[in-house]
Design a protein around this motif. Structure first.
Motif, mmCIF file in Angstrom:
data_model
loop_
_atom_site.group_PDB
_atom_site.id
_atom_site.type_symbol
_atom_site.label_atom_id
_atom_site.label_comp_id
_atom_site.label_asym_id
_atom_site.label_seq_id
_atom_site.Cartn_x
_atom_site.Cartn_y
_atom_site.Cartn_z
ATOM 1 N N ASN A 191 -60.633 118.699 -14.884
ATOM 2 C CA ASN A 191 -59.395 118.550 -13.927
ATOM 3 C C ASN A 191 -59.365 116.866 -13.668
ATOM 4 O OD1 ASN A 191 -57.438 120.466 -13.148
ATOM 5 N ND2 ASN A 191 -59.010 121.664 -12.140
ATOM 6 N N CYS A 192 -59.673 116.220 -14.394
ATOM 7 C CA CYS A 192 -59.486 114.656 -14.174
ATOM 8 C C CYS A 192 -58.051 114.362 -13.631
ATOM 9 C CB CYS A 192 -59.615 113.628 -15.377
ATOM 10 S SG CYS A 192 -61.184 114.200 -16.377
ATOM 11 N N TRP A 193 -56.925 115.155 -14.199
ATOM 12 C CA TRP A 193 -55.729 114.906 -13.846
ATOM 13 C C TRP A 193 -55.518 115.321 -12.478
ATOM 14 C CZ3 TRP A 193 -53.248 116.172 -19.164
ATOM 15 C CH2 TRP A 193 -52.235 114.989 -19.399
ATOM 16 N N SER A 194 -56.323 116.102 -11.948
ATOM 17 C CA SER A 194 -55.949 116.432 -10.192
ATOM 18 C C SER A 194 -56.141 115.056 -9.338
ATOM 19 C CB SER A 194 -57.017 117.646 -9.766
ATOM 20 O OG SER A 194 -58.342 117.139 -9.787
ATOM 21 N N CYS A 195 -56.936 114.093 -9.806
ATOM 22 C CA CYS A 195 -57.065 112.728 -9.077
ATOM 23 C C CYS A 195 -56.477 111.757 -9.814
ATOM 24 C CB CYS A 195 -58.477 112.561 -8.784
ATOM 25 S SG CYS A 195 -59.318 113.846 -7.854
ATOM 26 N N HIS A 196 -56.351 111.894 -11.190
ATOM 27 C CA HIS A 196 -55.809 110.649 -11.984
ATOM 28 C C HIS A 196 -54.506 110.786 -12.565
ATOM 29 C CE1 HIS A 196 -59.518 108.342 -11.660
ATOM 30 N NE2 HIS A 196 -60.154 109.310 -11.579
ATOM 31 N N GLN A 197 -53.825 109.804 -12.981
ATOM 32 C CA GLN A 197 -52.518 109.894 -13.736
ATOM 33 C C GLN A 197 -52.539 109.088 -15.086
ATOM 34 O OE1 GLN A 197 -51.590 107.218 -10.904
ATOM 35 N NE2 GLN A 197 -53.021 108.822 -9.915
ATOM 36 N N SER B 258 -65.563 108.911 -3.481
ATOM 37 C CA SER B 258 -64.587 109.820 -3.743
ATOM 38 C C SER B 258 -64.189 110.409 -5.320
ATOM 39 C CB SER B 258 -63.021 109.426 -3.207
ATOM 40 O OG SER B 258 -63.068 107.820 -3.918
ATOM 41 N N MET B 259 -65.186 110.198 -6.167
ATOM 42 C CA MET B 259 -65.237 110.748 -7.227
ATOM 43 C C MET B 259 -66.558 111.593 -7.795
ATOM 44 S SD MET B 259 -64.451 109.324 -11.101
ATOM 45 C CE MET B 259 -65.096 109.764 -12.588
ATOM 46 N N PRO B 260 -66.465 112.814 -8.222
ATOM 47 C CA PRO B 260 -67.554 113.244 -8.344
ATOM 48 C C PRO B 260 -68.715 112.727 -9.590
ATOM 49 C CG PRO B 260 -65.859 114.750 -9.011
ATOM 50 C CD PRO B 260 -65.230 113.696 -8.484
HETATM 51 C C1 HEC Z 1 -61.800 114.356 -6.772
HETATM 52 C C2 HEC Z 1 -60.998 113.351 -7.615
HETATM 53 C C3 HEC Z 1 -61.366 112.863 -8.858
HETATM 54 C C4 HEC Z 1 -61.728 113.318 -9.978
HETATM 55 C C5 HEC Z 1 -61.794 115.067 -10.186
HETATM 56 C C6 HEC Z 1 -61.873 112.305 -10.786
HETATM 57 N N1 HEC Z 1 -61.986 111.354 -10.475
HETATM 58 FE FE1 HEC Z 1 -62.102 109.622 -11.412
HETATM 59 N N2 HEC Z 1 -61.683 108.455 -9.877
HETATM 60 C C7 HEC Z 1 -61.361 109.130 -8.478
HETATM 61 C C8 HEC Z 1 -61.186 107.761 -7.449
HETATM 62 C C9 HEC Z 1 -60.935 108.228 -6.140
HETATM 63 C C10 HEC Z 1 -61.240 106.747 -8.012
HETATM 64 C C11 HEC Z 1 -61.244 105.437 -7.480
HETATM 65 C C12 HEC Z 1 -62.679 105.080 -7.065
HETATM 66 C C13 HEC Z 1 -62.726 103.521 -6.501
HETATM 67 O O1 HEC Z 1 -62.286 102.555 -7.369
HETATM 68 O O2 HEC Z 1 -63.499 103.415 -5.608
HETATM 69 C C14 HEC Z 1 -61.688 107.049 -9.457
HETATM 70 C C15 HEC Z 1 -62.080 105.889 -10.375
HETATM 71 C C16 HEC Z 1 -62.238 106.332 -11.860
HETATM 72 C C17 HEC Z 1 -62.492 105.425 -12.934
HETATM 73 C C18 HEC Z 1 -62.357 103.979 -12.858
HETATM 74 C C19 HEC Z 1 -60.738 103.532 -12.679
HETATM 75 C C20 HEC Z 1 -60.430 102.049 -12.216
HETATM 76 O O3 HEC Z 1 -59.323 101.326 -12.381
HETATM 77 O O4 HEC Z 1 -61.156 101.375 -11.675
HETATM 78 C C21 HEC Z 1 -62.271 106.142 -14.026
HETATM 79 C C22 HEC Z 1 -62.437 105.289 -15.609
HETATM 80 C C23 HEC Z 1 -62.161 107.468 -13.633
HETATM 81 N N3 HEC Z 1 -62.344 107.756 -12.589
HETATM 82 C C24 HEC Z 1 -62.315 108.474 -14.764
HETATM 83 C C25 HEC Z 1 -62.358 109.995 -14.385
HETATM 84 C C26 HEC Z 1 -62.493 111.092 -15.401
HETATM 85 C C27 HEC Z 1 -62.568 110.673 -16.907
HETATM 86 C C28 HEC Z 1 -62.536 112.018 -14.917
HETATM 87 C C29 HEC Z 1 -62.549 113.428 -15.495
HETATM 88 C C30 HEC Z 1 -63.902 113.768 -16.206
HETATM 89 C C31 HEC Z 1 -62.335 111.919 -13.278
HETATM 90 N N4 HEC Z 1 -62.296 110.490 -13.036
HETATM 91 C C32 HEC Z 1 -62.301 112.777 -12.349
HETATM 92 C C33 HEC Z 1 -61.268 110.465 -8.402
HETATM 93 C C34 HEC Z 1 -61.352 111.412 -9.093
#
Ligand code: HEC
Length: 142
Positions: free
Chosen positions: A52-58, A94-96
């Motif tokens: 569910n990366c999409w639930s937080c990312h676009q 905020s990201m697991p």
């Molecule tokens: C619960 C919400 C959540 C989920 C689910 C999540 N992320 Fe994130 N992610 C975040 C947040 C919020 C940040 C920004 C954190 C920061 O910069 O302090 C982040 C940052 C990132 C970044 C760095 C982006 C940047 O431009 O700095 C990457 C790469 C990333 N996530 C990949 C993933 C991937 C791949 C998955 C799925 C396996 C995932 N994330 C799932 C919340 C989430």
């Protein structure tokens, strides 16, 4: 009486134009071939969906808005593959943290690389053509 005939003529003309324009749009070859994902990137896409990366990312602005858009993170000079890996390794507040294997991380990176190769988001390099098409600058143009 004359008015009715004229109206029917105008409506007929509009409908014909509409149909012709639609024909042009739906038979246009301008959009090219659909993007093919490699085996590795397909694995990455599956993880992306399962976790569910999409639930937080676009990508291309579509998805959840807690985290940033990841369309062009792969080719971003200050980020790129190692940066992505670092985030997957440790998570942040905020990201697991996901505990992915090395292969899983590589697969996600391959998926993000393919997405990156398809274009720019946001894309400010767009031109409006006379026929109403918006022409975007694509990365994989020959
Ligand atoms: C619960 C919400 C959540 C989920 C689910 C999540 N992320 Fe994130 N992610 C975040 C947040 C919020 C940040 C920004 C954190 C920061 O910069 O302090 C982040 C940052 C990132 C970044 C760095 C982006 C940047 O431009 O700095 C990457 C790469 C990333 N996530 C990949 C993933 C991937 C791949 C998955 C799925 C396996 C995932 N994330 C799932 C919340 C989430």
């Amino acid at each position: 009486m004359m008015d009715t005939k004229k109206n029917i003529l105008v409506i007929g003309l509009l409908i014909t134009t509409f149909c012709f324009y639609n024909y042009l749009i739906y038979t246009s070859k301008e959009n090219g071939e659909p993007i093919k994902l490699s085996k590795k990137a397909l694995v990455g896409q599956k993880i992306w969906q399962d976790k569910n990366c999409w639930s937080c990312h676009q990508t291309y602005g579509l998805g959840g808005y807690l985290g940033p858009d990841l369309t062009n993170i792969y080719s971003n000079k200050n980020k790129g593959p190692n940066y992505i890996k670092a985030f997957l390794n440790s998570g942040v507040k905020s990201m697991p943290k996901f505990n992915f294997t090395e292969q899983e991380k590589e697969a996600i990176i391959a998926y993000l690389k393919t997405i990156d190769s398809t274009g720019y988001y946001p894309n400010y390099d767009a031109a409006l053509k006379v026929n109403g098409w918006v022409e975007l600058k694509y990365k994989n143009e020959k």
